[in-house]
Enzyme design. Sequence first.
Site, short mmCIF file in Angstrom:
data_model
loop_
_atom_site.label_atom_id
_atom_site.label_comp_id
_atom_site.label_asym_id
_atom_site.label_seq_id
_atom_site.Cartn_x
_atom_site.Cartn_y
_atom_site.Cartn_z
N SER A 143 0.93 -1.09 0.02
CA SER A 143 -0.20 -0.02 -0.09
C SER A 143 0.73 1.46 0.00
CB SER A 143 -0.95 0.17 1.18
OG SER A 143 -1.24 1.26 1.49
N TYR A 158 -2.30 -0.58 10.24
CA TYR A 158 -2.34 -1.07 9.07
C TYR A 158 -1.17 -0.67 8.06
CZ TYR A 158 -4.10 -1.22 4.02
OH TYR A 158 -3.97 -1.50 2.73
P1 NAP Z 1 -11.88 -5.51 -0.87
O1 NAP Z 1 -12.53 -4.88 -2.10
O2 NAP Z 1 -12.56 -5.30 0.61
O3 NAP Z 1 -11.81 -7.25 -1.11
C1 NAP Z 1 -11.27 -8.04 -0.11
C2 NAP Z 1 -11.20 -9.57 -0.48
O4 NAP Z 1 -10.36 -10.27 0.55
C3 NAP Z 1 -12.82 -10.18 -0.66
O5 NAP Z 1 -12.65 -11.11 -1.70
C4 NAP Z 1 -12.62 -10.70 0.81
O6 NAP Z 1 -13.51 -11.90 0.70
C5 NAP Z 1 -11.24 -11.38 0.92
N1 NAP Z 1 -10.60 -11.30 2.40
C6 NAP Z 1 -10.67 -10.60 3.26
N2 NAP Z 1 -9.98 -10.93 4.57
C7 NAP Z 1 -9.46 -12.15 4.13
C8 NAP Z 1 -8.74 -13.32 4.77
N3 NAP Z 1 -8.63 -13.25 5.84
N4 NAP Z 1 -8.35 -14.41 3.84
C9 NAP Z 1 -8.79 -14.51 2.46
N5 NAP Z 1 -9.25 -13.48 1.97
C10 NAP Z 1 -9.65 -12.49 2.55
O7 NAP Z 1 -10.32 -5.05 -0.49
P2 NAP Z 1 -9.41 -4.47 -1.63
O8 NAP Z 1 -9.31 -2.95 -1.48
O9 NAP Z 1 -9.67 -5.01 -3.09
O10 NAP Z 1 -7.96 -4.93 -0.90
C11 NAP Z 1 -7.30 -5.63 -1.56
C12 NAP Z 1 -5.69 -5.57 -0.87
O11 NAP Z 1 -5.41 -4.31 -1.75
C13 NAP Z 1 -5.58 -5.41 0.42
O12 NAP Z 1 -4.12 -6.02 0.55
C14 NAP Z 1 -5.33 -4.06 0.71
O13 NAP Z 1 -4.40 -3.66 1.88
C15 NAP Z 1 -4.66 -3.49 -0.59
N6 NAP Z 1 -4.89 -2.07 -0.79
C16 NAP Z 1 -6.26 -1.56 -1.05
C17 NAP Z 1 -6.26 -0.17 -1.23
C18 NAP Z 1 -7.37 0.48 -1.53
O14 NAP Z 1 -7.68 1.76 -1.55
N7 NAP Z 1 -8.78 -0.37 -1.72
C19 NAP Z 1 -5.29 0.59 -1.17
C20 NAP Z 1 -3.97 -0.08 -0.87
C21 NAP Z 1 -3.89 -1.09 -0.89
P3 NAP Z 1 -13.99 -12.69 1.86
O15 NAP Z 1 -14.89 -11.75 2.65
O16 NAP Z 1 -15.16 -13.77 1.32
O17 NAP Z 1 -13.05 -13.44 2.82
#
Ligand code: NAP
Length: 250
Positions: A146, A159
Amino acid sequence: MVASANQRFHGKVVAVTASTDGIGYATARRLGDEGATVVISSRKQRNVDRALAQLRADGIKADGLTCNVGRKEDRERLRDFIEQKHGRLDGLVLNAAASLHFGPALETSEAAWDKTFDVNVKSTFLCCRDLLPLLESGGSIVIVGSITGFEPDSNIGAYSITKTALLALSRVLAKELSSREIRVNCIAPGIIRTRFSEPLVHAGLPKNMIIDRLGRPEEIAASIAFLVSDDSSYMSGESLTVSGGMQSRL
Ligand code: NAP
């Protein structure tokens, strides 16, 4: 045969953790669109079923199962599933993360701190270690970090610290795996429109963005696909920031 530009993953098997929504799902879809067989997973069966149905409806070769990356038995089940179905992996995207506390870092409970570190750092390491025996020479691992790993956000302090740790984890693994010709890189997304970022967006966008909008999951998926592919063959131990130009380093 040289793969055509839009079929870089023809004949390859790539696993993406936490891939039923958001960035993980968009990544599975992008890799699949470019010819990969993708193995998806997340905690909830209904999410896995829905994502598999969507991917397959779009002609993508996908299979998957539930895997909570924080559970040893789930990680082992994921490894066994991939081994039995495909016998190997060419790419691995470690995407799962948790953020349990929103607000001043000093108000983070010990339980929230521990869980954040467990999911984001320890489980990323263990997932990688458990799946490594399946990874072919020439393979590529991408760890989803991130922008907060470079420029911590005070509302998500614990985080942010875990995401800094992932930068080091990527470099440590990259050095250790270079003799096996496996590359490891980290991607550092900015603020991307997903369920995960809703509290951050609600608190207001930062002022230091050059592209003045939220990113789309597909825009991160495109860069992850680059890091998984041979197009990034001279990159290992690096981190790629994709943040609309948010300030992240000198
Ligand atoms: P998201 O849209 O909320 O999706 C999260 C996904 O992870 C879902 O498929 C969820 O499905 C699964 N999940 C959650 N906890 C889990 C666990 N313990 N084991 C396995 N699967 C799990 O999230 P996102 O924004 O795409 O984030 C994905 C990654 O990008 C993360 O590493 C986050 O830190 C990083 N990131 C995001 C942003 C942002 O602004 N969105 C920015 C920087 C980095 P279930 O509920 O079925 O488990």
